[in-house]
Design an enzyme around this catalytic site. Structure first.
Site, PDB file in Angstrom:
ATOM      1  N   PHE A 141      45.390  36.400  41.751  1.00 29.87           N
ATOM      2  CA  PHE A 141      44.244  36.163  42.768  1.00 29.87           C
ATOM      3  C   PHE A 141      43.587  34.800  42.502  1.00 29.87           C
ATOM      4  O   PHE A 141      42.816  34.404  43.488  1.00 29.87           O
ATOM      5  CB  PHE A 141      43.080  37.483  42.350  1.00 29.87           C
ATOM      6  N   LYS A 142      43.998  34.088  41.387  1.00 25.79           N
ATOM      7  CA  LYS A 142      43.482  32.899  41.314  1.00 25.79           C
ATOM      8  C   LYS A 142      43.825  32.078  42.294  1.00 25.79           C
ATOM      9  O   LYS A 142      43.131  30.960  42.543  1.00 25.79           O
ATOM     10  CB  LYS A 142      43.735  32.223  39.843  1.00 25.79           C
ATOM     11  N   ASP A 143      44.940  32.040  43.051  1.00 24.40           N
ATOM     12  CA  ASP A 143      45.352  31.199  43.936  1.00 24.40           C
ATOM     13  C   ASP A 143      44.237  31.193  45.081  1.00 24.40           C
ATOM     14  O   ASP A 143      44.341  30.014  45.694  1.00 24.40           O
ATOM     15  CB  ASP A 143      46.675  31.940  44.602  1.00 24.40           C
TER      16      ASP A 143
END
Length: 495
Positions: free
Chosen positions: A110-112
């Protein structure tokens, strides 16, 4: 004009661009804006909008000193062909509930969502009239996913370098390979002897070291900034996917405009769920935000008792990205719920630094608990959740998402309020744990486990993950915590 200042004082008055470039305040606090929520996001036509169009509305409300054209360019570069799904964060049914897939970006986490756009924000935040040779060194500690997503976002980005520290032996084999094989002439990676909290605390100390800052500026024309969610530019892009989830529920005719939704969020550092609170302040009808923890359940205890205590055993679990005892973004939440009481926040954070614990007033806890729920899962419950989700839904989840799935299943369901589980990483980042939970072959390398998982479930490993098996190792340094500062100085000199 929207300005940003520290959670611990009001002496700063920075624009969004300045706050993003700086990363963390000089007093160690996190940047906040007192105008958050004054501008609301119009939900009237949201169902007809693409992810990119929703992003423009949300980011325009949160970062008003970026022009519409600047934001459009950032969004176009960040949310394009590097995503495996045109929805960017697609919403899928999961029995009577829903799962929001946040892992379709280039590093399968999800950090993308934030770290594909943060370098674009930075590129448009060059200080006016400053040092024309100035470069930004992004300095980040990671519990597993932030590091790779930041490396992928900043690799070879003009005018920047990036240095990432991760805890030795406390990330998955796939996560470690994602970092140690990273290409790019401006990247440095090192394992540190200690856990994530040790590394994160050291990074915060480095940011607060004025002598080092002066030396880096004089010797290398380098200023430090952060890609952790302590940086407001990392946090605000995550607000977008809450609105996207709502738009998709509207499109699927699950809700009508104005209906409330509950979100269940696996989180260790609190940024992912804080973004949901920002969405609520921007007008999204969020009924509850449920914090799902693993065995390191410091957030659960805090939300139940109002006492935050990091003086407790640290557990290395099968959900390593949530193995955190100091949840940095909690500070921002406390700031907003205390109605901007910087003296209280400074006192609480001073207690945390000096004694490892703090306690908030009862009335403050009562306000927080009206919005935030909590739960946690131990190792056996995480494994059981992975198995249950596959058996009941034919849907494979990773061990972090499984913490959320377990907690969600413990909650009483309200048929009038849809529940959305945020899925934070691809199961292929943790193939051995997933295979063990599902009774598939978990022998051999992580890549053999990926192949076994793909064959047994009819799903496919992301190419970037499967390709790590033959990628060249570039970084093998293992350093002590007290060696991090000199490592940063050497990396800056090499920029």
């Amino acid at each position: 004009m929207t300005t940003f200042h520290s959670t611990r004082s009001t002496t700063d008055s920075l624009t969004a661009k300045q706050a993003i470039r700086k990363g963390i305040a000089d007093d160690g606090g996190l940047f906040v804006s007192d105008s958050l929520g004054e501008t609301r996001v119009d939900l009237a036509n949201i169902a007809a909008k693409s992810y990119q169009e929703i992003a423009l509305d949300v980011l325009g409300a949160l970062l008003p000193d970026y022009t519409a054209d600047e934001l459009k360019a950032c969004i176009a570069e960040a949310y394009g062909d590097q995503w495996a799904d045109p929805e960017i964060t697609p919403l899928k049914p999961l029995g009577d509930d829903f799962v929001l897939e946040l892992f379709n970006g280039p590093t399968s986490a999800f950090k993308d969502v934030a770290l594909q756009i943060l370098p674009r924000f930075m590129a448009r935040a060059t200080p006016a009239g400053g040092d024309p040779d100035e470069k930004i060194m992004i300095l980040t500690a990671t519990s597993g996913d932030t590091g790779k997503a930041a490396l992928a976002g900043f690799a070879d980005a003009p005018g920047t370098g990036i240095t990432v520290f991760y805890p030795e032996g406390k990330v998955s084999e796939v996560q470690e390979l994602q970092m140690t094989t990273q290409t790019g002439s401006n990247v440095k990676v090192a394992a540190v002897r200690g856990n994530f909290d040790d590394a994160q605390s050291a990074v915060k100390r480095i940011f607060g070291d004025r002598e080092l800052a002066d030396r880096l500026a004089a010797d290398s024309h380098v200023v430090l900034s952060s890609a952790n969610s302590i940086n407001v530019g990392r946090l605000v892009p995550q607000v977008v996917y809450y609105f996207s989830a709502y738009a998709q529920l509207l499109r699927q005719q699950v809700i009508n405009t104005g209906d409330e939704v509950e979100f269940v969020v696996p989180t260790g550092n609190f940024g992912d769920v804080l973004a949901g609170y920002y969405a609520k302040l921007l007008g999204l009808p969020v009924k509850h935000l449920v914090v799902a923890s693993d065995k390191n359940n410091v957030l659960f205890d805090f939300l139940r008792t109002g006492s935050y205590n990091r003086n407790r055993p640290f557990f290395q679990t099968i959900s390593p990205s949530m193995d955190i005892l100091v949840s940095s973004n909690l500070e921002r939440m406390l700031y907003y719920f205390s109605e901007g009481d910087t003296r209280l926040i400074a006192m609480l954070m001073n207690d945390l630094k000096n004694y490892g614990c703090y306690e908030i007033p009862e009335d403050l806890l009562a306000k927080i608990r009206r919005v935030f729920g909590c739960g946690w899962a131990d190792e056996d419950q995480v494994r059981g959740a992975i198995a249950d989700c596959w058996r009941e839904n034919r849907y494979v989840i990773d061990p972090h998402t499984a913490c959320g799935y377990f907690v969600m299943r413990q909650m009483p369901a309200d048929p009038l309020t849809p529940r959305v589980l945020l899925s934070t990483a691809s199961p292929y980042k943790f193939p051995r744990v997933v295979n063990e939970a599902l009774g598939f072959d978990a022998t051999g390398t992580d890549f053999a486990c990926m192949d076994a998982l793909a064959e047994a479930t009819g799903t496919k490993a992301p190419a970037a993950l499967r390709g790590l098996e033959t990628a060249d190792l570039r970084f093998g340094d293992v350093i002590a915590i007290d060696g991090m500062e000199s490592f940063v100085a050497d990396a800056a000199a090499a920029l």
